[in-house]
Design an enzyme around this catalytic site. Structure first.
Site, mmCIF file in Angstrom:
data_model
loop_
_atom_site.group_PDB
_atom_site.id
_atom_site.type_symbol
_atom_site.label_atom_id
_atom_site.label_comp_id
_atom_site.label_asym_id
_atom_site.label_seq_id
_atom_site.Cartn_x
_atom_site.Cartn_y
_atom_site.Cartn_z
ATOM 1 N N HIS A 65 0.823 -1.215 0.000
ATOM 2 C CA HIS A 65 0.000 0.000 0.000
ATOM 3 C C HIS A 65 0.857 1.266 0.000
ATOM 4 O O HIS A 65 0.321 2.374 -0.091
ATOM 5 C CB HIS A 65 -1.005 -0.006 1.154
ATOM 6 C CG HIS A 65 -0.448 0.309 2.498
ATOM 7 N ND1 HIS A 65 -0.154 -0.662 3.432
ATOM 8 C CD2 HIS A 65 -0.157 1.487 3.096
ATOM 9 C CE1 HIS A 65 0.296 -0.091 4.533
ATOM 10 N NE2 HIS A 65 0.301 1.223 4.351
ATOM 11 N N ASP A 120 -0.167 -7.612 1.466
ATOM 12 C CA ASP A 120 0.326 -6.227 1.520
ATOM 13 C C ASP A 120 1.857 -6.236 1.607
ATOM 14 O O ASP A 120 2.447 -5.995 2.660
ATOM 15 C CB ASP A 120 -0.294 -5.513 2.719
ATOM 16 C CG ASP A 120 -0.001 -4.019 2.731
ATOM 17 O OD1 ASP A 120 0.461 -3.504 1.695
ATOM 18 O OD2 ASP A 120 -0.242 -3.384 3.775
ATOM 19 N N SER A 213 4.276 2.318 8.186
ATOM 20 C CA SER A 213 3.984 1.241 7.241
ATOM 21 C C SER A 213 5.242 0.735 6.557
ATOM 22 O O SER A 213 6.131 1.505 6.196
ATOM 23 C CB SER A 213 3.009 1.728 6.163
ATOM 24 O OG SER A 213 1.716 1.823 6.660
#
Length: 261
Positions: A65, A120, A213
């Site tokens: 992402h 992801d 992230s």
């Protein structure tokens, strides 16, 4: 909706400075210098966007992402603003998001019923290999399943406050525990699948946040996960965060790296 918002903001760039003397990821501490030599700062143009992990001199893994264009990375950094002896800057020649990740979630900023954040994971191929030094090292991919209850460490330059985004100059670390996926399934309406890991503290106060992230989840000294998504505000009780389970993807990563030397 809050989960989708956090999923997106976890990968947005730094905009605010941390107040002097404050040293938290959420509930964490300043990492000892060069203690995380595989930690990568992934930039979009000149703005920090995500974390990453060096798994080969030519390869970084991060979250899918975080997909964008014009990547560049910094290796061997502890402080993002200071000149540091081990710091290395590298451009990225190509990115490989996992084909099973639904990029439409990011492109359209919406999630249709039945969609989840499985797979992801993304590989970044560096134009020039990293120089392996005391401050820049690779970390091995996992060979065994992680054990629930393991002590884990995650790190990043993400927000040190749960709602009003404040970003540290120094790399932050936080110790958390690996939980059963059932804990995250109970915490969220979003689907938690077998390619995800659940980690955090059920009492709250220790967590990843905006900007973390793609960073590492290291459990009992072994790289096991990549930071993926969680709740907002960060660090809420009974709301652990979710990580990509790397052992499910070792064959795919090795295949991509072999086919793109």
């Amino acid at each position: 909706m809050w989960l989708l918002i956090l999923f997106l903001i976890l990968s947005l760039g730094w905009n605010d400075a941390a107040p002097p003397g404050q040293s938290r990821i959420i509930g964490g501490f300043n990492c000892e210098k060069n203690s995380q030599p595989w930690q990568v700062a992934v930039y979009h143009f000149n703005e920090p966007q995500c974390g990453g992990v060096l798994i080969h001199p030519s390869w970084v893994i991060t979250a899918a992402h975080c997909y964008s264009v014009n990547y560049q990375v910094w290796l061997g950094r502890n402080n993002l603003l200071e000149d540091e002896p081990f710091a290395q800057h590298r451009l990225v020649s190509q990115s490989f998001p996992h084909p099973g990740f639904n990029l439409d979630i990011i492109k359209n900023h919406t999630r249709k019923p039945g969609n989840d954040y499985s797979n992801d994971l993304m590989l970044l191929h560096l134009k020039t290999p990293a120089d392996i030094t005391d401050g820049v090292k690779v970390i091995d991919l996992p060979t065994e399943e992680p054990k629930v209850g393991s002590t884990c460490l995650t790190s990043g330059w993400g927000s040190i406050t749960p709602l009003k985004w404040e970003f540290p100059d120094d790399l932050q670390c936080v110790n958390i525990h690996l939980l059963s996926n059932e804990k995250c399934i109970k915490a969220y309406n979003d689907e938690v699948t077998d390619v995800m890991l659940c980690a955090g503290e059920m009492d709250g106060g220790k967590d990843i946040c905006k900007g973390d992230s793609g960073g590492p989840l290291i459990c009992d000294g072994v790289l096991q996960g990549i930071t993926s998504w969680g709740s907002m505000p960060c660090g809420e009780p009974n709301k652990p965060s979710v990580y990509t389970k790397l052992i499910k993807f070792t064959s795919w990563m090795k295949k991509v790296m072999k086919e793109n030397p």
